[in-house]
Design a protein around this motif. Structure first.
Motif, PDB file in Angstrom:
ATOM      1  N   LYS A   3       0.825  -1.290   0.173  1.00  0.00           N
ATOM      2  CA  LYS A   3       0.110  -0.041  -0.152  1.00  0.00           C
ATOM      3  C   LYS A   3       0.814   1.100   0.035  1.00  0.00           C
ATOM      4  O   LYS A   3       1.927   1.073   0.706  1.00  0.00           O
ATOM      5  CB  LYS A   3      -1.086  -0.070   1.327  1.00  0.00           C
ATOM      6  CG  LYS A   3      -2.122  -1.063   1.260  1.00  0.00           C
ATOM      7  CD  LYS A   3      -2.717  -0.804   2.494  1.00  0.00           C
ATOM      8  CE  LYS A   3      -4.021  -2.131   2.489  1.00  0.00           C
ATOM      9  NZ  LYS A   3      -4.834  -1.620   3.685  1.00  0.00           N
ATOM     10  N   GLU A   4       0.423   2.194  -0.781  1.00  0.00           N
ATOM     11  CA  GLU A   4       0.952   3.623  -0.810  1.00  0.00           C
ATOM     12  C   GLU A   4       0.806   4.387   0.554  1.00  0.00           C
ATOM     13  O   GLU A   4      -0.451   4.376   0.795  1.00  0.00           O
ATOM     14  CB  GLU A   4       0.952   4.664  -1.871  1.00  0.00           C
ATOM     15  CG  GLU A   4       1.360   3.782  -3.254  1.00  0.00           C
ATOM     16  CD  GLU A   4       1.025   4.720  -4.294  1.00  0.00           C
ATOM     17  OE1 GLU A   4       1.162   6.099  -4.152  1.00  0.00           O
ATOM     18  OE2 GLU A   4       0.802   4.241  -5.419  1.00  0.00           O
ATOM     19  N   GLN A   5       1.587   4.974   0.999  1.00  0.00           N
ATOM     20  CA  GLN A   5       1.208   5.825   2.364  1.00  0.00           C
ATOM     21  C   GLN A   5       0.736   7.051   1.855  1.00  0.00           C
ATOM     22  O   GLN A   5       0.867   7.707   0.884  1.00  0.00           O
ATOM     23  CB  GLN A   5       2.655   5.984   3.187  1.00  0.00           C
ATOM     24  CG  GLN A   5       3.174   4.680   3.931  1.00  0.00           C
ATOM     25  CD  GLN A   5       4.127   5.335   4.942  1.00  0.00           C
ATOM     26  OE1 GLN A   5       4.997   6.226   4.896  1.00  0.00           O
ATOM     27  NE2 GLN A   5       4.130   4.719   5.951  1.00  0.00           N
ATOM     28  N   PHE A   6      -0.033   7.571   2.797  1.00  0.00           N
ATOM     29  CA  PHE A   6      -0.925   8.680   2.339  1.00  0.00           C
ATOM     30  C   PHE A   6      -0.207   9.852   3.428  1.00  0.00           C
ATOM     31  O   PHE A   6      -0.081   9.604   4.494  1.00  0.00           O
ATOM     32  CB  PHE A   6      -2.537   8.590   3.076  1.00  0.00           C
ATOM     33  CG  PHE A   6      -3.318   9.923   2.953  1.00  0.00           C
ATOM     34  CD1 PHE A   6      -3.540  10.463   1.677  1.00  0.00           C
ATOM     35  CD2 PHE A   6      -3.281  10.854   4.079  1.00  0.00           C
ATOM     36  CE1 PHE A   6      -4.284  11.764   1.468  1.00  0.00           C
ATOM     37  CE2 PHE A   6      -3.823  12.158   3.985  1.00  0.00           C
ATOM     38  CZ  PHE A   6      -4.414  12.280   2.708  1.00  0.00           C
ATOM     39  N   HIS A   7       0.210  10.854   2.768  1.00  0.00           N
ATOM     40  CA  HIS A   7       0.849  12.090   3.170  1.00  0.00           C
ATOM     41  C   HIS A   7       0.026  13.221   3.181  1.00  0.00           C
ATOM     42  O   HIS A   7      -0.366  13.718   1.971  1.00  0.00           O
ATOM     43  CB  HIS A   7       2.168  12.328   2.459  1.00  0.00           C
ATOM     44  CG  HIS A   7       3.234  11.530   2.506  1.00  0.00           C
ATOM     45  ND1 HIS A   7       3.811  10.958   3.966  1.00  0.00           N
ATOM     46  CD2 HIS A   7       3.749  10.369   1.971  1.00  0.00           C
ATOM     47  CE1 HIS A   7       4.555  10.017   3.826  1.00  0.00           C
ATOM     48  NE2 HIS A   7       4.589   9.521   2.705  1.00  0.00           N
ATOM     49  N   GLN A   8      -0.435  13.686   4.225  1.00  0.00           N
ATOM     50  CA  GLN A   8      -1.564  14.965   4.388  1.00  0.00           C
ATOM     51  C   GLN A   8      -0.627  16.235   4.135  1.00  0.00           C
ATOM     52  O   GLN A   8       0.379  16.286   4.574  1.00  0.00           O
ATOM     53  CB  GLN A   8      -1.979  15.328   5.619  1.00  0.00           C
ATOM     54  CG  GLN A   8      -3.271  16.088   5.539  1.00  0.00           C
ATOM     55  CD  GLN A   8      -3.926  16.087   6.943  1.00  0.00           C
ATOM     56  OE1 GLN A   8      -3.967  15.076   7.304  1.00  0.00           O
ATOM     57  NE2 GLN A   8      -4.989  17.032   6.876  1.00  0.00           N
TER      58      GLN A   8
END
Length: 111
Positions: A3-8
């Motif tokens: 999974k790709e990490q979510f970066h806010q």
């Protein structure tokens, strides 16, 4: 495949200033129902307590008596929310009732 990490995204900003106001003098005159120009609370009638016209207790600003209705909206003391009046002052003044709240807000913002 992982999974790709979510970066806010970082949208933080610096506070440039804080301004406390209740509106312009013209706005206050527009929303006010009457101008309070009489400093007396009651009329000078022997044995009667009738609120003085254009005074701080004028019944057009609301009523505090159970037996009397508001002259602006016609509602009783239980239902009338009160109406604005305004006083023209020569110089700007600070409302001492707001000092504690203003200091608390400034302590949250200013380091």
């Amino acid at each position: 495949m992982g999974k790709e990490q979510f970066h806010q995204p970082d949208y933080s900003r610096k506070v440039a200033g804080v301004k406390f106001t209740v509106g312009s003098a013209e706005l206050i005159r527009q929303v006010g129902h009457i101008q309070v120009i009489n400093s007396k609370f009651y009329e000078d009638l022997p044995g009667k307590y009738k609120p003085a016209p254009y005074g701080p207790l004028d019944t057009r600003l609301g009523t505090f008596q159970k037996s009397q209705n508001c002259e602006t909206c016609g509602l009783g003391a239980q239902d009338c929310i009160g109406h604005f009046g305004f006083i023209d002052l020569e110089q700007p003044v600070f409302h001492v009732g707001f000092f504690k709240l203003i200091i608390q807000v400034l302590q949250c913002i200013c380091k």
